[in-house]
Scaffold this active site. Structure first.
Site, PDB file in Angstrom:
ATOM      1  N   ARG A  11      29.892   1.336  32.660  1.00 28.07           N
ATOM      2  CA  ARG A  11      29.547   2.356  33.662  1.00 28.07           C
ATOM      3  C   ARG A  11      30.369   2.160  34.928  1.00 28.07           C
ATOM      4  O   ARG A  11      30.810   3.115  35.558  1.00 28.07           O
ATOM      5  CB  ARG A  11      28.051   2.314  33.973  1.00 28.07           C
ATOM      6  N   ARG A  57      17.717  -5.250  38.086  1.00 27.75           N
ATOM      7  CA  ARG A  57      16.945  -4.066  37.692  1.00 27.75           C
ATOM      8  C   ARG A  57      16.649  -4.110  36.184  1.00 27.75           C
ATOM      9  O   ARG A  57      15.574  -3.699  35.753  1.00 27.75           O
ATOM     10  CB  ARG A  57      17.717  -2.798  38.051  1.00 27.75           C
ATOM     11  N   LYS A  88      21.854   4.885  45.135  1.00 24.81           N
ATOM     12  CA  LYS A  88      21.766   6.351  45.253  1.00 24.81           C
ATOM     13  C   LYS A  88      20.316   6.830  45.170  1.00 24.81           C
ATOM     14  O   LYS A  88      19.894   7.667  45.954  1.00 24.81           O
ATOM     15  CB  LYS A  88      22.530   7.042  44.103  1.00 24.81           C
ATOM     16  N   ARG A  92      30.490  13.712  38.922  1.00 21.97           N
ATOM     17  CA  ARG A  92      30.997  12.421  38.470  1.00 21.97           C
ATOM     18  C   ARG A  92      32.457  12.492  38.044  1.00 21.97           C
ATOM     19  O   ARG A  92      33.043  11.451  37.732  1.00 21.97           O
ATOM     20  CB  ARG A  92      30.163  11.933  37.284  1.00 21.97           C
ATOM     21  N   ARG A 128      15.779  -0.579  31.823  1.00 20.78           N
ATOM     22  CA  ARG A 128      16.451   0.691  31.523  1.00 20.78           C
ATOM     23  C   ARG A 128      17.440   0.469  30.391  1.00 20.78           C
ATOM     24  O   ARG A 128      18.137  -0.546  30.374  1.00 20.78           O
ATOM     25  CB  ARG A 128      17.180   1.180  32.786  1.00 20.78           C
TER      26      ARG A 128
HETATM   27  P1  ADP Z   1      23.885   5.096  37.519  1.00 14.00           P
HETATM   28  O1  ADP Z   1      24.680   5.860  38.507  1.00 14.00           O
HETATM   29  O2  ADP Z   1      23.212   3.907  38.133  1.00 14.00           O
HETATM   30  O3  ADP Z   1      24.641   4.756  36.275  1.00 14.00           O
HETATM   31  P2  ADP Z   1      22.266   7.475  36.938  1.00 14.00           P
HETATM   32  O4  ADP Z   1      20.791   7.467  36.805  1.00 14.00           O
HETATM   33  O5  ADP Z   1      22.871   8.270  38.048  1.00 14.00           O
HETATM   34  O6  ADP Z   1      22.643   5.941  37.031  1.00 14.00           O
HETATM   35  O7  ADP Z   1      22.936   7.975  35.565  1.00 14.00           O
HETATM   36  C1  ADP Z   1      22.584   7.414  34.335  1.00 14.00           C
HETATM   37  C2  ADP Z   1      23.340   8.064  33.193  1.00 14.00           C
HETATM   38  O8  ADP Z   1      23.062   9.476  33.142  1.00 14.00           O
HETATM   39  C3  ADP Z   1      24.862   7.995  33.275  1.00 14.00           C
HETATM   40  O9  ADP Z   1      25.355   6.773  32.786  1.00 14.00           O
HETATM   41  C4  ADP Z   1      25.246   9.182  32.358  1.00 14.00           C
HETATM   42  O10 ADP Z   1      25.105   8.855  31.008  1.00 14.00           O
HETATM   43  C5  ADP Z   1      24.198  10.217  32.698  1.00 14.00           C
HETATM   44  N1  ADP Z   1      24.634  11.126  33.784  1.00 14.00           N
HETATM   45  C6  ADP Z   1      24.041  11.250  35.004  1.00 14.00           C
HETATM   46  N2  ADP Z   1      24.679  12.161  35.755  1.00 14.00           N
HETATM   47  C7  ADP Z   1      25.707  12.628  35.013  1.00 14.00           C
HETATM   48  C8  ADP Z   1      26.754  13.569  35.229  1.00 14.00           C
HETATM   49  N3  ADP Z   1      26.882  14.213  36.394  1.00 14.00           N
HETATM   50  N4  ADP Z   1      27.631  13.791  34.223  1.00 14.00           N
HETATM   51  C9  ADP Z   1      27.535  13.156  33.057  1.00 14.00           C
HETATM   52  N5  ADP Z   1      26.590  12.258  32.791  1.00 14.00           N
HETATM   53  C10 ADP Z   1      25.672  11.976  33.741  1.00 14.00           C
END
Ligand code: ADP
Length: 216
Positions: free
Chosen positions: A143, A126, A13, A87, A132
């Site tokens: 996740r 990664r 993404k 999400r 991270r």
């Molecule tokens: P990935 O999709 O690879 O897990 P992201 O950088 O998109 O990585 O998201 C990392 C973290 O940020 C998620 O695991 C969550 O804790 C938080 N997060 C991101 N976007 C949202 C959202 N829309 N609602 C709730 N938590 C979110």
């Protein structure tokens, strides 16, 4: 061009969000990046969300939605790439209401499809490179499970509304990027409210510039 990116962790993404944003000259709003930035800067919001991030859990809706509303208002422009939201079905509905209010409802939802084994492989790679806090194997599994539980099902909703585009994101990033920019370019011609513009020929010869090649 108003784009939502919906995909499992590790699907790319972030990478593709940047490609789309640069190609169409629109802001890339990534909720994960915004949240990690708050943590890094030690803000009050950062302190509130750090535990959720570290555990791979969802941050509360009001925090994320407030942040997204601010980012959309600040962007002001006619387009955006939203990466990481919605999400959940609740977030999808709330986001739709915010977008209606701001006259910024999405034109297209891009879904990046990748097999689980490949996702885990990419996330572990990664983890080795970037360290991270949520890229350890057990948090990665959590996740992924959360994605299939609460995020993946919202794709049906967008499918019914006729704005869902799914691309195969197993291939190398530049090939995936070329395919989705092509799909969005073709869609732009259909979305464009100006009927004269809708009759413009589609020109993809400048596509290489989206991938860092000098424009000819
Ligand atoms: P990935 O999709 O690879 O897990 P992201 O950088 O998109 O990585 O998201 C990392 C973290 O940020 C998620 O695991 C969550 O804790 C938080 N997060 C991101 N976007 C949202 C959202 N829309 N609602 C709730 N938590 C979110």
């Amino acid at each position: 061009m108003k784009v939502l990116l919906v995909a499992p962790p590790g699907a790319g993404k972030g990478t593709q969000g940047v490609v789309i944003a640069e190609h169409f000259d629109i802001p890339h709003i990534a909720t994960g990046d915004l949240l990690r930035d708050h943590v890094a800067r030690g803000t009050e919001l950062g302190a509130q969300v750090q535990q959720f991030l570290d555990r791979g859990e969802l941050v509360p809706d009001e925090v994320v939605l407030g942040m997204v509303r601010e980012a959309l208002e600040a962007a002001k422009g006619p387009g955006y790439v939203l990466d990481g939201v919605p999400r959940t079905m609740d977030q999808a509905r709330a986001l739709y209401e915010i977008a209606v209010e701001l006259d910024l409802t999405a034109d297209v939802v891009l879904h990046l499809q990748v097999e689980d084994a490949e996702l885990v492989r990419r996330l572990l790679a990664r983890a080795a490179e970037q360290g991270r806090s949520d890229d350890s194997e057990d948090v990665i599994r959590r996740r992924l499970a959360l994605y299939y539980d609460v995020t993946h099902p919202i794709l049906d909703w967008y499918g019914e509304r006729g704005i869902l585009v799914t691309v195969d994101a197993m291939r190398p990033a530049d090939q995936v990027g070329a395919q989705l920019v092509t799909a969005l370019e073709v869609m732009r011609q259909m979305i464009e409210p100006n009927p004269d513009a809708a009759r413009q020929p589609v020109d993809l010869t400048g596509l290489d510039s989206a991938f860092g090649a000098p424009s000819r």
